[in-house]
Design a protein around this motif. Structure first.
Motif, PDB file in Angstrom:
ATOM      1  N   LYS A 196     -13.535   2.734   8.058  1.00  0.00           N
ATOM      2  CA  LYS A 196     -14.210   2.338   6.815  1.00  0.00           C
ATOM      3  C   LYS A 196     -15.641   2.849   6.797  1.00  0.00           C
ATOM      4  O   LYS A 196     -16.156   3.272   5.783  1.00  0.00           O
ATOM      5  CB  LYS A 196     -14.277   0.808   6.696  1.00  0.00           C
ATOM      6  CG  LYS A 196     -12.984   0.105   6.902  1.00  0.00           C
ATOM      7  CD  LYS A 196     -12.053   0.349   5.761  1.00  0.00           C
ATOM      8  CE  LYS A 196     -10.664  -0.076   6.183  1.00  0.00           C
ATOM      9  NZ  LYS A 196      -9.654   0.160   5.206  1.00  0.00           N
TER      10      LYS A 196
ATOM     11  N   TYR B   4      -5.278 -10.530   4.025  1.00  0.00           N
ATOM     12  CA  TYR B   4      -4.810  -9.170   4.313  1.00  0.00           C
ATOM     13  C   TYR B   4      -3.409  -9.258   4.935  1.00  0.00           C
ATOM     14  O   TYR B   4      -3.137 -10.149   5.755  1.00  0.00           O
ATOM     15  CB  TYR B   4      -5.806  -8.493   5.260  1.00  0.00           C
ATOM     16  CG  TYR B   4      -5.487  -7.042   5.497  1.00  0.00           C
ATOM     17  CD1 TYR B   4      -5.374  -6.154   4.431  1.00  0.00           C
ATOM     18  CD2 TYR B   4      -5.280  -6.557   6.785  1.00  0.00           C
ATOM     19  CE1 TYR B   4      -5.061  -4.829   4.642  1.00  0.00           C
ATOM     20  CE2 TYR B   4      -4.977  -5.224   7.002  1.00  0.00           C
ATOM     21  CZ  TYR B   4      -4.864  -4.367   5.927  1.00  0.00           C
ATOM     22  OH  TYR B   4      -4.542  -3.056   6.138  1.00  0.00           O
TER      23      TYR B   4
ATOM     24  N   TYR C 103     -15.305  -4.306   6.794  1.00  0.00           N
ATOM     25  CA  TYR C 103     -16.227  -3.865   5.724  1.00  0.00           C
ATOM     26  C   TYR C 103     -17.662  -4.292   6.038  1.00  0.00           C
ATOM     27  O   TYR C 103     -18.455  -4.549   5.121  1.00  0.00           O
ATOM     28  CB  TYR C 103     -15.759  -4.410   4.368  1.00  0.00           C
ATOM     29  CG  TYR C 103     -14.353  -3.951   4.036  1.00  0.00           C
ATOM     30  CD1 TYR C 103     -14.116  -2.629   3.648  1.00  0.00           C
ATOM     31  CD2 TYR C 103     -13.260  -4.803   4.167  1.00  0.00           C
ATOM     32  CE1 TYR C 103     -12.825  -2.182   3.385  1.00  0.00           C
ATOM     33  CE2 TYR C 103     -11.965  -4.362   3.911  1.00  0.00           C
ATOM     34  CZ  TYR C 103     -11.753  -3.051   3.521  1.00  0.00           C
ATOM     35  OH  TYR C 103     -10.483  -2.598   3.275  1.00  0.00           O
TER      36      TYR C 103
ATOM     37  N   ARG D  91      -6.356  -5.377  -8.145  1.00  0.00           N
ATOM     38  CA  ARG D  91      -7.406  -4.852  -7.275  1.00  0.00           C
ATOM     39  C   ARG D  91      -7.495  -3.333  -7.426  1.00  0.00           C
ATOM     40  O   ARG D  91      -6.496  -2.642  -7.274  1.00  0.00           O
ATOM     41  CB  ARG D  91      -7.076  -5.200  -5.821  1.00  0.00           C
ATOM     42  CG  ARG D  91      -8.191  -4.907  -4.837  1.00  0.00           C
ATOM     43  CD  ARG D  91      -7.694  -4.894  -3.393  1.00  0.00           C
ATOM     44  NE  ARG D  91      -7.127  -3.597  -3.049  1.00  0.00           N
ATOM     45  CZ  ARG D  91      -6.698  -3.246  -1.833  1.00  0.00           C
ATOM     46  NH1 ARG D  91      -6.752  -4.111  -0.839  1.00  0.00           N
ATOM     47  NH2 ARG D  91      -6.202  -2.047  -1.602  1.00  0.00           N
TER      48      ARG D  91
ATOM     49  N   ASN E 166     -11.211  -8.847   1.907  1.00  0.00           N
ATOM     50  CA  ASN E 166     -10.245  -8.020   1.185  1.00  0.00           C
ATOM     51  C   ASN E 166      -9.096  -8.936   0.790  1.00  0.00           C
ATOM     52  O   ASN E 166      -8.478  -9.524   1.679  1.00  0.00           O
ATOM     53  CB  ASN E 166      -9.740  -6.891   2.104  1.00  0.00           C
ATOM     54  CG  ASN E 166      -8.654  -6.045   1.449  1.00  0.00           C
ATOM     55  OD1 ASN E 166      -8.393  -6.152   0.263  1.00  0.00           O
ATOM     56  ND2 ASN E 166      -8.023  -5.193   2.253  1.00  0.00           N
TER      57      ASN E 166
ATOM     58  N   PHE F   4     -13.510  -2.841  -3.003  1.00  0.00           N
ATOM     59  CA  PHE F   4     -12.511  -3.224  -4.000  1.00  0.00           C
ATOM     60  C   PHE F   4     -13.152  -4.029  -5.130  1.00  0.00           C
ATOM     61  O   PHE F   4     -14.026  -4.866  -4.882  1.00  0.00           O
ATOM     62  CB  PHE F   4     -11.426  -4.086  -3.352  1.00  0.00           C
ATOM     63  CG  PHE F   4     -10.747  -3.401  -2.205  1.00  0.00           C
ATOM     64  CD1 PHE F   4      -9.978  -2.268  -2.411  1.00  0.00           C
ATOM     65  CD2 PHE F   4     -10.890  -3.884  -0.899  1.00  0.00           C
ATOM     66  CE1 PHE F   4      -9.347  -1.624  -1.342  1.00  0.00           C
ATOM     67  CE2 PHE F   4     -10.277  -3.249   0.169  1.00  0.00           C
ATOM     68  CZ  PHE F   4      -9.505  -2.119  -0.055  1.00  0.00           C
TER      69      PHE F   4
ATOM     70  N   PHE G 248       0.838  -1.205   0.000  1.00  0.00           N
ATOM     71  CA  PHE G 248       0.000   0.000   0.000  1.00  0.00           C
ATOM     72  C   PHE G 248       0.870   1.252   0.000  1.00  0.00           C
ATOM     73  O   PHE G 248       0.594   2.229  -0.691  1.00  0.00           O
ATOM     74  CB  PHE G 248      -0.951  -0.009   1.206  1.00  0.00           C
ATOM     75  CG  PHE G 248      -1.700  -1.306   1.328  1.00  0.00           C
ATOM     76  CD1 PHE G 248      -2.565  -1.702   0.320  1.00  0.00           C
ATOM     77  CD2 PHE G 248      -1.531  -2.146   2.421  1.00  0.00           C
ATOM     78  CE1 PHE G 248      -3.247  -2.906   0.395  1.00  0.00           C
ATOM     79  CE2 PHE G 248      -2.199  -3.355   2.509  1.00  0.00           C
ATOM     80  CZ  PHE G 248      -3.060  -3.735   1.495  1.00  0.00           C
TER      81      PHE G 248
ATOM     82  N   SER H 139      -5.209   2.346  -5.552  1.00  0.00           N
ATOM     83  CA  SER H 139      -4.468   1.231  -4.938  1.00  0.00           C
ATOM     84  C   SER H 139      -4.845   1.095  -3.461  1.00  0.00           C
ATOM     85  O   SER H 139      -5.684   0.259  -3.119  1.00  0.00           O
ATOM     86  CB  SER H 139      -2.957   1.404  -5.138  1.00  0.00           C
ATOM     87  OG  SER H 139      -2.464   2.542  -4.471  1.00  0.00           O
ATOM     88  N   GLN H 140      -4.236   1.900  -2.612  1.00  0.00           N
ATOM     89  CA  GLN H 140      -4.503   1.800  -1.170  1.00  0.00           C
ATOM     90  C   GLN H 140      -5.991   2.065  -0.899  1.00  0.00           C
ATOM     91  O   GLN H 140      -6.572   2.988  -1.480  1.00  0.00           O
ATOM     92  CB  GLN H 140      -3.651   2.833  -0.442  1.00  0.00           C
ATOM     93  CG  GLN H 140      -3.550   2.634   1.044  1.00  0.00           C
ATOM     94  CD  GLN H 140      -2.568   3.631   1.665  1.00  0.00           C
ATOM     95  OE1 GLN H 140      -2.260   4.666   1.083  1.00  0.00           O
ATOM     96  NE2 GLN H 140      -2.090   3.322   2.851  1.00  0.00           N
ATOM     97  N   GLY H 141      -6.564   1.257  -0.019  1.00  0.00           N
ATOM     98  CA  GLY H 141      -7.996   1.377   0.234  1.00  0.00           C
ATOM     99  C   GLY H 141      -8.341   2.474   1.218  1.00  0.00           C
ATOM    100  O   GLY H 141      -8.306   2.258   2.427  1.00  0.00           O
TER     101      GLY H 141
HETATM  102  N1  GLN Z   1      -6.613  -1.767   4.186  1.00  0.00           N
HETATM  103  C1  GLN Z   1      -6.084  -0.933   3.167  1.00  0.00           C
HETATM  104  C2  GLN Z   1      -6.083  -1.694   1.832  1.00  0.00           C
HETATM  105  O1  GLN Z   1      -6.331  -2.876   1.786  1.00  0.00           O
HETATM  106  C3  GLN Z   1      -4.691  -0.462   3.452  1.00  0.00           C
HETATM  107  C4  GLN Z   1      -4.403   0.028   4.810  1.00  0.00           C
HETATM  108  C5  GLN Z   1      -2.961   0.371   4.961  1.00  0.00           C
HETATM  109  O2  GLN Z   1      -2.341   0.941   4.071  1.00  0.00           O
HETATM  110  N2  GLN Z   1      -2.397  -0.009   6.053  1.00  0.00           N
HETATM  111  O3  GLN Z   1      -5.807  -1.086   0.840  1.00  0.00           O
END
Ligand code: GLN
Ligand code: PMP
Length: 383
Positions: free
Chosen positions: A231, A120, A200, A360, A169, A315, A15, A31-33
Motif C-alpha cells: 500500500k 476485511y 493504510y 465502495r 477498510n 476507498f 475482489f 473495485s479491487q484496492g
Molecule cells: N485489499 C484489497 C481491497 O480491499 C484487495 C486485496 C485482494 O484482492 N486480496 O480491495
C-alpha cells in the motif's frame, strides 16, 4: 473422492469477482484496492540492482537484517517506540500472511475472537480455520467508529483476541487516542491479545494522524501490528509487509511464518530497505492521496449519491439508501456492465451480508481514470 471442506461457506472473493467482471466489460476498475499507476522508478531500479548484485537466494526467515533495522528506525522516528530488530520485527509476504500467522499462532479451538464489522474478508475464514469462534460487533453507522459499550459486552472469559483495523477498510474510519485508551482499558488485566491491521497507516486525510496501537503501552505489549509495503509504495503485487510484536508473541508468530512462506523474496527486501531511508517516500502519501480523494468527492457531488469524505484508506463509500431498493451487489454489477465503472458492494464485509445500500470505490487511480469514471456515472440516470 469425497472432500469435506474445512471452509464450506467460503467462496471466491468479491475482489476477484469484480475485477474479472471489470476486465470482461472493459470497465474502469475502482473495485479491487490497488494503485492504477506505477511505483517510483527509483524503487523499481533498486530491485534490478539487487537482482544483478546476486541477492536472489533465500532471505533469513525473519527478513534481511538491514530491512528490519530500517523498519525499526522508521517506527522510532515516527512514534518514538522501539522494537528489537532481532526478536520483534518479522518481514512477511504481505499483511495477509502476517494476519494469517498471527491468528493461527494464537487462537486455540474454542477461543472467541472479536471481529468489528464490516470487516476485511480475510479475518473470519482464518479464525475458523484455527478452530476459533468469531464474535461479531457492529461498528457505528454511518462513520464506522467503535461502539465501546457493545464491544465491552461482547468480551467473555473465552475472548482470546480482538481484531482491529485502522484506517478502516471499507469504512475509512481512523482510530483516535480515545479509541486506543478505551481498548487499553478493556484488555488490561485480561489475557486478551490484539491484531492491528494497519496497512493504510500512511493514508490519512485532513491532518488526521494515524495512531498505531503500538503507541499505547498497554496495547504495545499484547498487539501484533501488521503493515504492508504494498500500500505504502504502490506495489501491492510484491506481497511484502512486516509484523511488529513483543518477543513472546513473535516467537509463536515465526513458528507459523516459517512454514507458510519461510521467507519473503530477497531482492524486494533489499530494494525497500534502500528506498525507505528517505522518509519522504512515505510521508508524502497523505497529500498525494488526499488530492485524489478530493477530486473524486468533488465529482461525486454532482451525482445523486450521498457520502462523507473518507478519513483514511484509499476507498470512498457512497450511499444510495434513499434512492433505490436494489441490492448493493446487483447495483455494483450493473454499474460495471452498463456504466463501465466497477466498485465493491460492502454487504460482503458483513457476516450476514447486511445490505446498507453502500458501495465502495477505490480512488487510488490516475486522475484521468477518476474523471472518466465520474463522467460515465453521470452519463445516464442510475436510478
Ligand atoms: N485489499 C484489497 C481491497 O480491499 C484487495 C486485496 C485482494 O484482492 N486480496 O480491495
Ligand atoms: N488488510 C486490509 C484491510 C487490506 O485492505 C488488505 C489489502 N489490501 C490487506 C490486509 C492485505 O494486505 P497485503 O496485500 O499486504 O497482503
Amino acid at each position: 473422492m469425497l472432500i469435506e471442506s474445512k471452509l464450506p461457506d467460503v467462496e471466491t472473493t468479491i475482489f476477484t469477482i469484480m475485477s474479472k467482471l471489470a476486465a470482461d466489460h472493459h470497465a474502469i476498475n475502482l473495485s479491487q484496492g490497488y494503485p492504477g499507476f506505477n511505483a517510483d522508478q527509483g524503487l523499481l531500479d533498486l530491485v534490478t540492482t539487487h537482482m544483478r548484485l546476486g541477492n536472489n537466494q533465500y532471505a533469513p526467515m525473519s527478513g534481511v537484517p538491514i530491512l528490519r533495522q530500517r523498519i525499526a528506525e522508521k517506527v522510532r522516528l515516527e512514534t518514538g517506540i522501539r522494537y528489537d530488530v532481532e526478536d520483534e520485527i518479522t518481514v512477511v509476504s504481505g499483511a495477509t500472511e502476517a494476519i494469517f500467522a498471527a491468528i493461527t499462532a494464537t487462537v486455540l479451538p474454542g477461543d472467541e475472537v472479536i471481529v468489528l464489522e464490516p470487516a476485511y474478508d480475510l479475518y473470519v475464514p482464518v479464525i475458523k480455520l484455527a478452530g476459533g469462534t468469531p464474535v461479531f460487533v457492529s461498528l457505528n453507522m454511518p462513520d464506522f467508529s467503535v461502539d465501546w459499550e457493545k464491544l465491552k459486552s461482547a468480551v467473555t472469559k473465552k475472548t482470546r483476541l480482538i481484531m482491529v483495523n485502522t484506517p478502516h477498510n471499507p469504512g475509512g474510519y481512523v482510530w483516535t487516542q480515545e479509541d486506543l485508551d478505551n481498548l487499553a482499558d478493556l484488555v488490561k488485566d485480561k489475557n486478551i491479545l490484539v491484531i492491528s491491521d494497519e496497512v493504510y497507516e500512511h493514508i490519512t486525510f485532513d491532518g488526521r494522524p494515524h495512531l498505531s496501537l503500538m503507541t499505547h503501552p498497554v496495547l504495545r505489549e499484547r498487539t501484533f501490528v501488521c503493515c504492508s509495503f504494498g500500500k505504502t509504495f504502490h506495489v501491492t503485487g510484491w506481497k511484502i509487509g512486516y509484523c511488529l510484536a513483543p518477543k513472546e508473541l513473535t516467537v509463536e508468530f515465526r513458528k507459523i511464518h516459517q512454514f507458510v512462506t519461510f521467507s519473503t523474496p530477497t531482492p524486494f527486501q533489499y530494494a525497500i530497505s534502500d528506498f525507505i531511508q528517505d522518509p519522504d517516500t512515505y510521508l508524502s502519501l497523505p497529500k498525494f492521496y488526499q488530492k485524489k480523494r478530493d477530486l473524486f468527492c468533488e465529482g461525486l457531488e454532482t451525482t445523486d449519491f450521498k457520502f462523507t469524505p473518507a478519513q483514511g484508506s484509499f476507498f470512498q463509500l457512497v450511499s444510495y439508501k434513499n434512492l433505490s431498493d436494489e441490492s448493493d451487489l446487483v447495483l455494483a454489477k450493473r454499474l460495471t456492465t452498463d456504466y463501465g465503472v466497477a466498485c465493491i458492494p460492502i454487504s460482503v464485509f458483513f457476516q450476514d451480508k447486511t445490505d446498507h445500500k453502500i458501495l465502495r470505490f477505490c480512488f487510488a487511480k490516475n486522475d484521468s481514470d477518476l474523471f472518466e469514471a465520474l463522467n460515465r456515472l453521470l452519463k445516464d440516470p442510475i436510478f
